[in-house]
Design a protein around this motif. Structure first.
Motif, PDB file in Angstrom:
ATOM      1  N   THR A   1       6.205  11.933   4.295  1.00 56.51           N
ATOM      2  CA  THR A   1       5.303  11.759   5.433  1.00 56.51           C
ATOM      3  C   THR A   1       4.148  12.755   5.401  1.00 56.51           C
ATOM      4  O   THR A   1       3.023  12.399   5.760  1.00 56.51           O
TER       5      THR A   1
ATOM      6  N   VAL B   1       0.836  -1.210   0.000  1.00 56.96           N
ATOM      7  CA  VAL B   1       0.000   0.000   0.000  1.00 56.96           C
ATOM      8  C   VAL B   1       0.873   1.263   0.000  1.00 56.96           C
ATOM      9  O   VAL B   1       0.388   2.348  -0.296  1.00 56.96           O
TER      10      VAL B   1
ATOM     11  N   HIS C   1       1.392  -4.343  10.473  1.00 58.31           N
ATOM     12  CA  HIS C   1       0.886  -5.196   9.395  1.00 58.31           C
ATOM     13  C   HIS C   1       1.539  -6.581   9.366  1.00 58.31           C
ATOM     14  O   HIS C   1       0.865  -7.607   9.322  1.00 58.31           O
ATOM     15  N   ARG C   2       2.852  -6.597   9.382  1.00 53.43           N
ATOM     16  CA  ARG C   2       3.544  -7.893   9.265  1.00 53.43           C
ATOM     17  C   ARG C   2       3.263  -8.759  10.493  1.00 53.43           C
ATOM     18  O   ARG C   2       3.146  -9.980  10.384  1.00 53.43           O
TER      19      ARG C   2
ATOM     20  N   TYR D   1      -1.304   0.784  12.002  1.00 51.57           N
ATOM     21  CA  TYR D   1      -1.589  -0.375  11.151  1.00 51.57           C
ATOM     22  C   TYR D   1      -0.392  -0.690  10.264  1.00 51.57           C
ATOM     23  O   TYR D   1       0.005  -1.841  10.108  1.00 51.57           O
ATOM     24  N   GLN D   2       0.197   0.382   9.689  1.00 49.82           N
ATOM     25  CA  GLN D   2       1.365   0.180   8.821  1.00 49.82           C
ATOM     26  C   GLN D   2       2.470  -0.565   9.579  1.00 49.82           C
ATOM     27  O   GLN D   2       3.112  -1.464   9.058  1.00 49.82           O
TER      28      GLN D   2
ATOM     29  N   ARG E   1      -0.121   4.994   2.479  1.00 49.32           N
ATOM     30  CA  ARG E   1      -1.070   4.501   1.462  1.00 49.32           C
ATOM     31  C   ARG E   1      -0.877   5.213   0.117  1.00 49.32           C
ATOM     32  O   ARG E   1      -1.783   5.246  -0.715  1.00 49.32           O
TER      33      ARG E   1
ATOM     34  N   GLY F   1       2.168  10.431   8.373  1.00 49.86           N
ATOM     35  CA  GLY F   1       1.901   9.971   7.008  1.00 49.86           C
ATOM     36  C   GLY F   1       0.442   9.742   6.692  1.00 49.86           C
ATOM     37  O   GLY F   1       0.095   9.481   5.551  1.00 49.86           O
ATOM     38  N   PHE F   2      -0.412   9.814   7.685  1.00 49.42           N
ATOM     39  CA  PHE F   2      -1.838   9.559   7.466  1.00 49.42           C
ATOM     40  C   PHE F   2      -2.656  10.792   7.835  1.00 49.42           C
ATOM     41  O   PHE F   2      -2.382  11.456   8.834  1.00 49.42           O
TER      42      PHE F   2
ATOM     43  N   SER G   1      -9.156   2.049   3.929  1.00 54.14           N
ATOM     44  CA  SER G   1      -7.780   1.837   4.410  1.00 54.14           C
ATOM     45  C   SER G   1      -7.155   0.669   3.647  1.00 54.14           C
ATOM     46  O   SER G   1      -7.867  -0.125   3.024  1.00 54.14           O
ATOM     47  N   GLY G   2      -5.845   0.581   3.698  1.00 53.30           N
ATOM     48  CA  GLY G   2      -5.131  -0.521   3.051  1.00 53.30           C
ATOM     49  C   GLY G   2      -5.568  -0.704   1.606  1.00 53.30           C
ATOM     50  O   GLY G   2      -5.653   0.249   0.842  1.00 53.30           O
TER      51      GLY G   2
ATOM     52  N   SER H   1       8.337   1.167  10.870  1.00 53.19           N
ATOM     53  CA  SER H   1       8.112  -0.046  10.067  1.00 53.19           C
ATOM     54  C   SER H   1       9.439  -0.680   9.666  1.00 53.19           C
ATOM     55  O   SER H   1       9.555  -1.902   9.549  1.00 53.19           O
TER      56      SER H   1
END
Lengths: 307, 257
Positions: A268, A48, B49-50, B45-46, A52, B170-171, B74-75, B235
């Protein structure tokens, strides 16, 4: 999955079906382009993309007529690990090729444009150098293409010399303690040591190899975009690897560059993500315009560039 | 739909629910009990995830079906806008998907903010157990932490303060979503009546909650060993909390059939 006519499919790619991917297809009312686009994982962040970003990019590019595939390399995201113990730098080339093989069969695509951030840029570059099906590569914040510590120190020192030595703010940071003294000392002392032992020459030779690879890619009329963040050391890596000044490259042409002002390595901030989307869309539409003549004729008309 | 086979592991990525709007990965086990994993949001979540994948793999190897999925917006799921109300519906759809696959008993796992959705789904028929993995009990406190991380990042980069609409690592969040996350006050107590409960509490802060649940729940396991808070790690650190995954898998395997 269908959203605003964009169709997304969950697929298993590669010869063993071990690579999990999403194919984003153009809406039925848009002319489908011959070139497929692959978005390559940025490090350990799954398909993603950071924030995203890859999902939004894929949908935007699909709306332009491209079939876009995002997949996870083995051992990343949803994909399982390989069982053949292939070295990671080889996986970075082999798996995009395996996915292209698959997409040729599955979607009838014969030409591909690869895009990726950081390690994804490495993968795109190396695959483009090896596989003639790659007609375009967007290298986003590419960093170390060589993997030699000598090289890393060389570039880090170059960053300090070219960036910080003549910038009053950097000296202020040094005086007020807002620098990583350890990194600074290591980089500068290694730079001095390299020159004493002739390793600077070695680094330059390695850079020459990268420039030759780039030359090989552009000489067969593939298009390359170097998209870099102003706050990222990819600028110094690219300048050193290609022995040029990325800021002087044009925004269009066989080898183009776009600088995203003030952005960091993974974009970011939302504003930087939007800037990346804009830059990629512009590059794609100018470098790969919808075909008015046969694809062979388009190939012949493309310019080449040498270093 | 085809399935991925890696060694002994089998996994089916797919789209499901109305208009095929949800992306999910189905990890089949032996088909009686299924675990539905409700992950956290945004940068958490990022980063998780793994770990979510590894948890599903371990459950599947232990004979338990597992479903991971992305909430709407999302995703890989449809849309760009995430809302808490839609996410609750998504969890119901995920449970339905697991039942359609043949599972008759469901365990719902809520990770961090995902705990809110897990709790909201607790009364769904067939759900007999809940696992709350470092649950966010107070949405306002969670946003404080997120804002603090964002400020730290902005300071490091020399950026000006958080823009509007709010962003975090980032979100981007709509003001409505930000407000609704801030308003979360998790009512675990009423959701847990007669349920089997496991609380993963790596920072050992949830003893009071566990104590309050014991009289209501069928059973409560409190896992309060020190475990890495991987949602606070980059991450790129690629940490997988095997200790937590083992604790969850062992507990689910031990649940009454």
């Amino acid at each position: 999955m269908t959203s605003a006519k964009i169709i997304e499919k969950a697929v298993l790619l590669g010869p063993t079906g071990g690579l999990v991917g999403i194919i984003t297809e153009p809406p039925p009312d848009v002319v489908k382009r011959q070139e497929g686009i692959l978005l390559l994982d940025a490090g350990t962040i799954h398909r993603v993309g950071p924030g995203r970003l890859y999902v939004r990019l894929a949908r935007e590019l699909a709306a332009l007529g491209f079939t876009v595939t995002r997949f996870d390399y083995s051992g990343i995201g949803d994909s399982g690990q390989r069982s053949d113990h292939l070295p990671i730098l080889e996986v970075a080339v082999r798996e995009p090729q395996e996915v292209m093989d698959d997409l040729q069969q599955r979607c009838g695509l014969s030409h591909f444009i690869l895009m990726g951030i950081c390690s994804g840029a490495y993968s795109a570059f190396k695959t483009a150098g090896r596989d003639p099906r790659v007609v375009g590569a967007a290298l986003i914040n590419p960093q170390d293409f060589i993997g030699d510590p000598t090289w890393l120190h060389y570039v880090q020192a170059k960053r300090y010399f070219s960036n910080s030595l003549y910038r009053p703010g950097a000296w202020l940071n040094l005086i007020t303690g807002r620098v990583d003294y350890r990194t600074l000392f290591t980089a500068l002392s290694n730079r001095a040591w390299q020159f004493l032992r002739g390793r600077g020459h070695q680094a330059q030779q390695q850079a020459h190899g990268i420039a030759t690879e780039m030359n090989h890619i552009t000489s067969r009329a593939a298009r390359v975009l170097l998209l870099v963040s102003e706050r990222d050391k990819s600028i110094e890596f690219v300048d050193a690897m290609l022995n040029m000044t990325i800021r002087n490259l044009p925004a269009t042409g066989p080898l183009a560059s776009v600088l995203i002002p003030d952005a960091d390595h993974l974009f970011t901030r939302r504003v930087d993500q939007l800037a990346v989307q804009q830059a990629i869309s512009t590059w794609i539409t100018t470098s790969f315009p919808p075909p008015l003549v046969t694809s062979d004729e388009v190939e012949d008309e493309r310019e080449t560039v040498t270093f | 739909m085809s399935v991925a086979v890696t060694g002994q592991d089998v996994m089916e990525p797919c789209y499901f629910a109305a208009e095929q709007r949800l992306f999910g990965c189905w990890h089949p086990g032996r088909g009686r009990r299924a675990v539905v994993i409700c992950m956290s949001l945004g940068h958490e979540y990022q980063r998780l995830h793994r770990a979510g994948r590894q948890l599903a793999v371990q459950l599947s190897r232990a004979g338990i079906d597992a479903l991971r999925f992305d909430y709407s917006g999302s995703g890989d799921s449809v849309g760009d806008e995430f809302t808490l109300v839609q996410a609750q519906q998504d969890v119901c759809d995920a449970i339905m998907f697991a039942k359609n696959k043949g599972a008759s008993v469901i365990t719902v796992i809520g990770v961090r903010l995902g705990a809110a959705f897990a709790v909201s789904a607790a009364q769904t028929p067939g759900v007999d157990s809940l696992i709350l993995w470092e649950p966010v009990l107070d949405g306002g406190a969670c946003l404080e932490e997120w804002m603090s991380l964002q400020r730290e990042y902005e300071k490091m980069m020399g950026y000006s303060s958080m823009t509007s609409p709010p962003e975090c690592l980032g979100f981007t969040y709509t003001p409505e979503l930000w407000k609704s996350i801030g308003a979360i006050q998790l009512d675990v107590l009423s959701a847990c009546v007669k349920k089997q409960i496991q609380i993963i509490d790596g920072e050992n802060k949830l003893s009071a909650l566990v104590h309050s649940l014991r009289p209501q729940a069928a059973s409560v396991q409190h896992v309060n060993e020190l475990m890495p808070a991987i949602w606070r790690r980059e991450s790129t650190d690629a940490l997988v909390p095997f200790q937590t995954i083992r604790a969850i898998t062992n507990w689910v395997v031990g649940l009454p059939a």
